[in-house]
Design an enzyme around this catalytic site. Structure first.
Site, PDB file in Angstrom:
ATOM      1  CG  HIS A 157      -1.747  -1.169   1.446  1.00  0.00           C
ATOM      2  ND1 HIS A 157      -2.901  -1.393   0.732  1.00  0.00           N
ATOM      3  CD2 HIS A 157      -1.631  -2.221   2.302  1.00  0.00           C
ATOM      4  CE1 HIS A 157      -3.462  -2.528   1.138  1.00  0.00           C
ATOM      5  NE2 HIS A 157      -2.708  -3.048   2.088  1.00  0.00           N
TER       6      HIS A 157
HETATM    7  C1  BDR Z   1      -3.038   0.636   5.305  1.00  0.00           C
HETATM    8  O1  BDR Z   1      -3.243   0.126   6.626  1.00  0.00           O
HETATM    9  C2  BDR Z   1      -2.024  -0.301   7.180  1.00  0.00           C
HETATM   10  O2  BDR Z   1      -2.173  -1.584   7.696  1.00  0.00           O
HETATM   11  C3  BDR Z   1      -0.975  -0.208   6.101  1.00  0.00           C
HETATM   12  O3  BDR Z   1       0.252   0.224   6.639  1.00  0.00           O
HETATM   13  C4  BDR Z   1      -1.546   0.801   5.129  1.00  0.00           C
HETATM   14  O4  BDR Z   1      -1.178   2.118   5.471  1.00  0.00           O
HETATM   15  C5  BDR Z   1      -3.702  -0.291   4.310  1.00  0.00           C
HETATM   16  O5  BDR Z   1      -5.070  -0.403   4.576  1.00  0.00           O
END
Ligand code: BDR
Ligand code: CA
Length: 309
Positions: free
Chosen positions: A240
Site C-alpha cells: 500500500h
Molecule cells: C493501510 O493500513 C495499514 O495496515 C498499512 O500500513 C496501510 O497504510 C492499508 O489499509
C-alpha cells in the site's frame, strides 16, 4: 524536488515507503517524519520509524504525534503486521531518540515558516496528526502543496469492514477534516494498491541485493505477505504505502480522476470513502482519486531506490 513531511505508522509497507523516500534525495527533501498510532501503538510506531532512519543512515528527525484518534478508541492491526509492527526483519536498534517536540507542533511550525504551497504531506497512516494540525492552525493550508494519502477504497470495498479501509476507519473524524480542508488531496486507495501485489518474484530481488536494507525489505515483505495472501487468495500482499512515494516520483505510472470524496464518520459504513466517481452529486472535486498503477514499473522503481541503501 518535493519538500515533504512523512506522517506514518510503520508497518512493513510504511517501512518500504520511508526507505524509498530516504534513498531518493533527487526527488525529496524530507523535512521530518511524524509518527501516529495505527498499525501498532504510538510508542512502537515511533521506535520503528527511528529504526528505519537508522537503517537508511539518515539524519532526518522523528517526531512522535497522537497516541489515539480524535474521537474513537484506537484500533490496531498486529494481526497483519506482527506484535512489533515490523516483524520479519532484524532492524538495527536506534542510536537516536525522537525529538521532544510533538509531531503536530512540528507540522504547524514547519508550515508557518514555509513558502506558500511548498510542502507536501505524505500520509501513510490514520490522519490524526494532520487533522489535528488543520484544526489547531487552519491557516497552514496556505503552505501545503498537497496531501498525498494512502487510504480508502471504493470499487474494491474495504479491508477492515465491508466499507472501510484501515487508515480511514481508525480515524474517520480526522479524515473528514482533511477532505473538507480545501487542500488538494491525492488519494491512493485499495483500488490501486490491490494491483501492486508483493509476489515472491517481486520480493526476491530485494533479498538478492545482498545489502542489509535489501535483506530487511525482503524479510518484512515476506512476513507481511502471509496474512493477505490467505485473506485474498492472491500471490502476494498489496504493497500500500509506497504508492504515495512512487506517485510523487513518477506520476506517469498512475492514472486516476478528480472526484468529490466524502468520509462516512458513523454508522455501519463508518470509515468509508464515498467517492463520487461519476460526478452524480454535482459537488466540486476535492481529490484526485488514483485508480490504476503500472505495478511492474512500480516495483522496479522501488528496487532501484532500495538498492542504493
Ligand atoms: C493501510 O493500513 C495499514 O495496515 C498499512 O500500513 C496501510 O497504510 C492499508 O489499509
Ligand atoms: Ca501505514
Amino acid at each position: 524536488m518535493h519538500r515533504i513531511i512523512i506522517d506514518t505508522d510503520p508497518g512493513q509497507d510504511d517501512a518500504v515507503a520511508i526507505l524509498t523516500a530516504l534513498a531518493s534525495p533527487e526527488d525529496f527533501d524530507v523535512l521530518g517524519i511524524c509518527t501516529v498510532a495505527g498499525n501498532v501503538p504510538l510508542e512502537l510506531t515511533t521506535h520503528n520509524a527511528l529504526q528505519l532512519v537508522e537503517l537508511a543512515k539518515s539524519d532526518v528527525k522523528v517526531y512522535a504525534g497522537c497516541s489515539r484518534p480524535m474521537v474513537k478508541d484506537l484500533v490496531t492491526a498486529e494481526y497483519v503486521h506482527g506484535p512489533t509492527g515490523l516483524d520479519g526483519a532484524n532492524l538495527p536498534l536506534p542510536t537516536r531518540t525522537a525529538e521532544r517536540q510533538h509531531a503536530v507542533d512540528f507540522m504547524i511550525e514547519t508550515l508557518h515558516a514555509a513558502e506558500p504551497h511548498s510542502v507536501t504531506l505524505c500520509t501513510l497512516g490514520p490522519l490524526t496528526n494532520v487533522g489535528m494540525a488543520l484544526v489547531r492552525a487552519p491557516e497552514v493550508v496556505e503552505s501545503i502543496a498537497g496531501i498525498v494519502s494512502m487510504g480508502g477504497g471504493f470499487f474494491e470495498g474495504g479491508n477492515v469492514t465491508p466499507a472501510a479501509e484501515f487508515n480511514i476507519y481508525v480515524d474517520p473524524h480526522a479524515a473528514d477534516v482533511v477532505f473538507r480542508s480545501g487542500v488538494p488531496v491525492t488519494l491512493l486507495p485499495l483500488d490501486v494498491t490491490h494491483q501492486a501485489l508483493a509476489s515472491a518474484e517481486r520480493v526476491e530481488p530485494f533479498g538478492g541485493l545482498g545489502t542489509t536494507a535489501g535483506t530487511c525489505v525482503a524479510g518484512m515483505l515476506t512476513y507481511f505477505d502471509r496474512y493477505d495472501m490467505d485473506k485474498y487468495g492472491t500471490t502476494g500482499a498489496p504493497l500500500h504505502d509506497p504508492t504515495v512515494i512512487a506517485f510523487l516520483m513518477q506520476p506517469e505510472l498512475f492514472a486516476g480522476k478528480r472526484c468529490h470524496v466524502e468520509i462516512v464518520r458513523e454508522g455501519p459504513a463508518e470509515g468509508m470513502t464515498m467517492v463520487d466517481w461519476w460526478g452524480v452529486t454535482g459537488n466540486e472535486p476535492n481529490a484526485l482519486v488514483i485508480h490504476e498503477v503500472d505495478a511492474d514499473a512500480f516495483f522496479a522503481l522501488l528496487l532501484n531506490r532500495i538498492s542504493r541503501l
